[in-house]
Write a protein that holds these residues in place. Structure first.
Motif, PDB file in Angstrom:
ATOM      1  N   THR A  86       0.857  -1.128   0.104  1.00  0.00           N
ATOM      2  CA  THR A  86      -0.073  -0.022  -0.085  1.00  0.00           C
ATOM      3  C   THR A  86       0.934   1.428   0.015  1.00  0.00           C
TER       4      THR A  86
ATOM      5  N   GLY B 162      -1.561  -9.180  -6.027  1.00  0.00           N
ATOM      6  CA  GLY B 162      -2.633  -8.307  -5.050  1.00  0.00           C
ATOM      7  C   GLY B 162      -1.854  -8.171  -3.792  1.00  0.00           C
TER       8      GLY B 162
ATOM      9  N   PRO C 137       1.186  -2.803 -12.244  1.00  0.00           N
ATOM     10  CA  PRO C 137      -0.124  -2.903 -12.363  1.00  0.00           C
ATOM     11  C   PRO C 137      -0.941  -1.340 -12.180  1.00  0.00           C
ATOM     12  N   ALA C 138      -1.688  -0.815 -13.154  1.00  0.00           N
ATOM     13  CA  ALA C 138      -2.237   0.438 -12.994  1.00  0.00           C
ATOM     14  C   ALA C 138      -3.139   0.821 -11.720  1.00  0.00           C
ATOM     15  N   ASP C 139      -3.611  -0.123 -11.231  1.00  0.00           N
ATOM     16  CA  ASP C 139      -4.564   0.093  -9.915  1.00  0.00           C
ATOM     17  C   ASP C 139      -3.771  -0.284  -8.756  1.00  0.00           C
ATOM     18  N   GLY C 140      -2.517  -0.237  -8.822  1.00  0.00           N
ATOM     19  CA  GLY C 140      -1.671  -0.425  -7.559  1.00  0.00           C
ATOM     20  C   GLY C 140      -1.810   0.955  -6.809  1.00  0.00           C
ATOM     21  N   PRO C 141      -1.942   0.905  -5.424  1.00  0.00           N
ATOM     22  CA  PRO C 141      -1.994   1.984  -4.644  1.00  0.00           C
ATOM     23  C   PRO C 141      -0.528   2.832  -4.962  1.00  0.00           C
TER      24      PRO C 141
ATOM     25  N   SER D  15       3.135   1.640  -3.739  1.00  0.00           N
ATOM     26  CA  SER D  15       3.196   0.416  -3.637  1.00  0.00           C
ATOM     27  C   SER D  15       4.251  -0.427  -4.484  1.00  0.00           C
TER      28      SER D  15
END
Length: 485
Positions: free
Chosen positions: A29, A314, A356-360, A363
């Motif tokens: 995170t 994830g 990954p584009a959706d990683g916080p 991160s």
């Protein structure tokens, strides 16, 4: 402990205050979990002195039953907090929670294994000539400095500390800064035992290397146990040379998986992918090179790419996660840059990584990569790249496979994949590696010694032989004569 201070400096039974701290970051995170106390040279000298005094002026080294009781109590205490410890392992390291639980269970098993050996570390005796007796005693080496890495901070701490305790050494532990908060949780059931002598165990978290340097160079420290990179291992050897310490070093690896022509490619491809992505590729025994018989090369390449691409990435706390982040955003960026250099020179880029584009924000996620190449002397076939990247290479026969696998400065581990037992054993015997698995990879046990050939290290950890790294062998001779002679 203050609410935001996750790991403190412990010198024997004392918690020592310091104003210096560094943050503990969740790599999944980017969030700050809290602060870690930051020890330095002065605290290291205090801890070494306490360990030296305990070893020289207490009965710790001569008390195997006490040491067994302490190990058993630690195992039970750690087992009782499995969920808390596993959660902290995932929070600080990033690995999936299931893997963290497995590491805690393996650690508890290992502590109990060495608890048994605490009361069984025998020497031997012989009559070398009439009436002349030689007795060999295995004695504790003294003060051990244990430098712990972040990738498997439970097992890699315990496989050093448990045999050190079993042998009768006192220990000063330098945990990895990234996972020091977890180490504090892991050691709490040990350090709070009332029967543990003052000075037997100290823990010195730090952000830098001052404590490690003090342990390596101090004449009062007798053993250094270190797991980490080959480059750091070489530095430790050089720095420890003036004091002639015993060294237990498990260093880098470039593990090869040899896939013979009869292997069930569809069945083994997911296993090879898991072997490559364990701890996000940040394990010294992780699969790095896949050597495949040329008749199955294209099929294996496609199956392996599909298995790697299907890996669920994830937060380790999320159900179903198979691969978590790398240890930090900085480490991820360095690995990413190095792999992109590989893409420029490899024969073929089969699977290209991504962030990954959706990683916080903050991160450290990176998806796996796969390249195909023919020349085993390429720098990326020789160099340990500590992340989720695989190289697949063809071979035409067993001789070529073994030659390619052995063409490296490392010798930590390898695996052979075939349904033919004779071929598996023939190749396993020819490989210059400390561990060879047949139709499996990354299987490590408390009972089975682990270590490397060549630049992969010195000594062995796990198993009975791990005690040797924390013992000296003493020969006591006496001519007692013969009755009536």
């Amino acid at each position: 402990m203050p609410a935001d201070l996750l790991a403190q400096i412990r010198i024997g039974r004392r918690i020592v205050d310091t104003a210096a701290t560094h943050p503990s970051i969740n790599p999944a995170t980017g969030e700050t979990l809290g602060a870690i106390a930051d020890a330095g040279v002065e605290k290291a000298e205090m801890a070494i002195e306490a360990a030296r005094h305990c070893f020289d002026h207490s009965l710790w080294a001569q008390s195997p039953r006490l040491r067994q009781d302490i190990l058993l109590a630690w195992a039970s205490g750690l087992e009782a907090i499995t969920e808390e410890a596993a959660r902290w392992l995932t929070l600080t390291n990033g690995k999936p929670l299931a893997a963290a639980r497995g590491e805690i269970a393996a650690s508890v098993s290992e502590i109990r294994y060495y608890a048994g050996l605490a009361r069984h570390n025998p020497g031997h005796a012989m009559e070398v000539a009439p009436g002349e007796v030689s007795v060999m005693l295995r004695e504790p080496a003294g003060v051990a400095g244990i430098i712990v890495p972040w990738n498997a901070p439970a097992v890699l701490l315990i496989r050093s500390l448990a045999p050190a305790i079993a042998a009768g050494c006192t220990s000063v532990i330098k945990p990895a800064p990234q996972t020091a908060a977890f180490t504090d949780v892991c050691l709490r059931p040990l350090l709070e035992l009332p029967q543990l002598p003052d000075g037997a165990i100290s823990v010195l978290p730090e952000a830098g290397h001052a404590v490690s340097q003090a342990l390596v160079t101090s004449p009062a420290v007798d053993v250094i146990s270190f797991t980490g990179s080959n480059a750091v291992g070489q530095s430790i050897m050089a720095a420890a040379a003036p004091t002639m310490k015993k060294l237990s070093l498990e260093l880098g690896g470039k593990s090869c998986c040899i896939v013979l022509e009869d292997a069930d490619v569809a069945a083994i491809a997911p296993k090879l992918a898991a072997a490559a992505t364990i701890i996000s590729g940040q394990q010294c025994t992780a699969a790095r090179r896949i050597l495949v018989h040329e008749s199955r090369f294209e099929e294996t390449k496609a199956a392996l790419a599909a298995a790697l691409e299907a890996t669920k990435i994830g937060d380790g706390l999320d159900a179903g996660t198979q691969m978590g982040p790398l240890i930090s955003a900085a480490a991820r960026d360095a690995v990413k840059t190095r792999i992109e250099e590989v893409f420029d020179t490899a024969d073929e880029v089969v699977l290209r990584h991504s962030v990954p584009a959706d990683g916080p924000a903050g991160s450290a996620f990176l998806t796996p990569s796969l390249v195909a190449h023919h020349d085993p002397k390429a720098d990326f076939c020789q160099e340990e790249i500590f992340g989720p990247m695989l190289v697949i290479e063809p071979f035409s026969n067993e001789v070529e496979a073994v030659a390619k696998a052995n063409d490296t400065v490392y010798g930590l581990s390898a695996s052979v994949w075939t349904n033919r037992g004779d071929a598996a054993w023939r190749i396993a015997r020819a490989l210059r590696d400390g561990t060879v698995w047949i139709n499996d990879h990354n299987k490590l046990f408390a009972e089975a010694e682990t270590g490397g050939y060549r630049r992969s290290g010195l000594g062995r950890l796990h198993g009975f032989d791990a005690l040797l790294d924390f013992c000296e062998l003493k020969h006591v001779y006496q001519n007692v004569g013969v009755v009536g002679m």
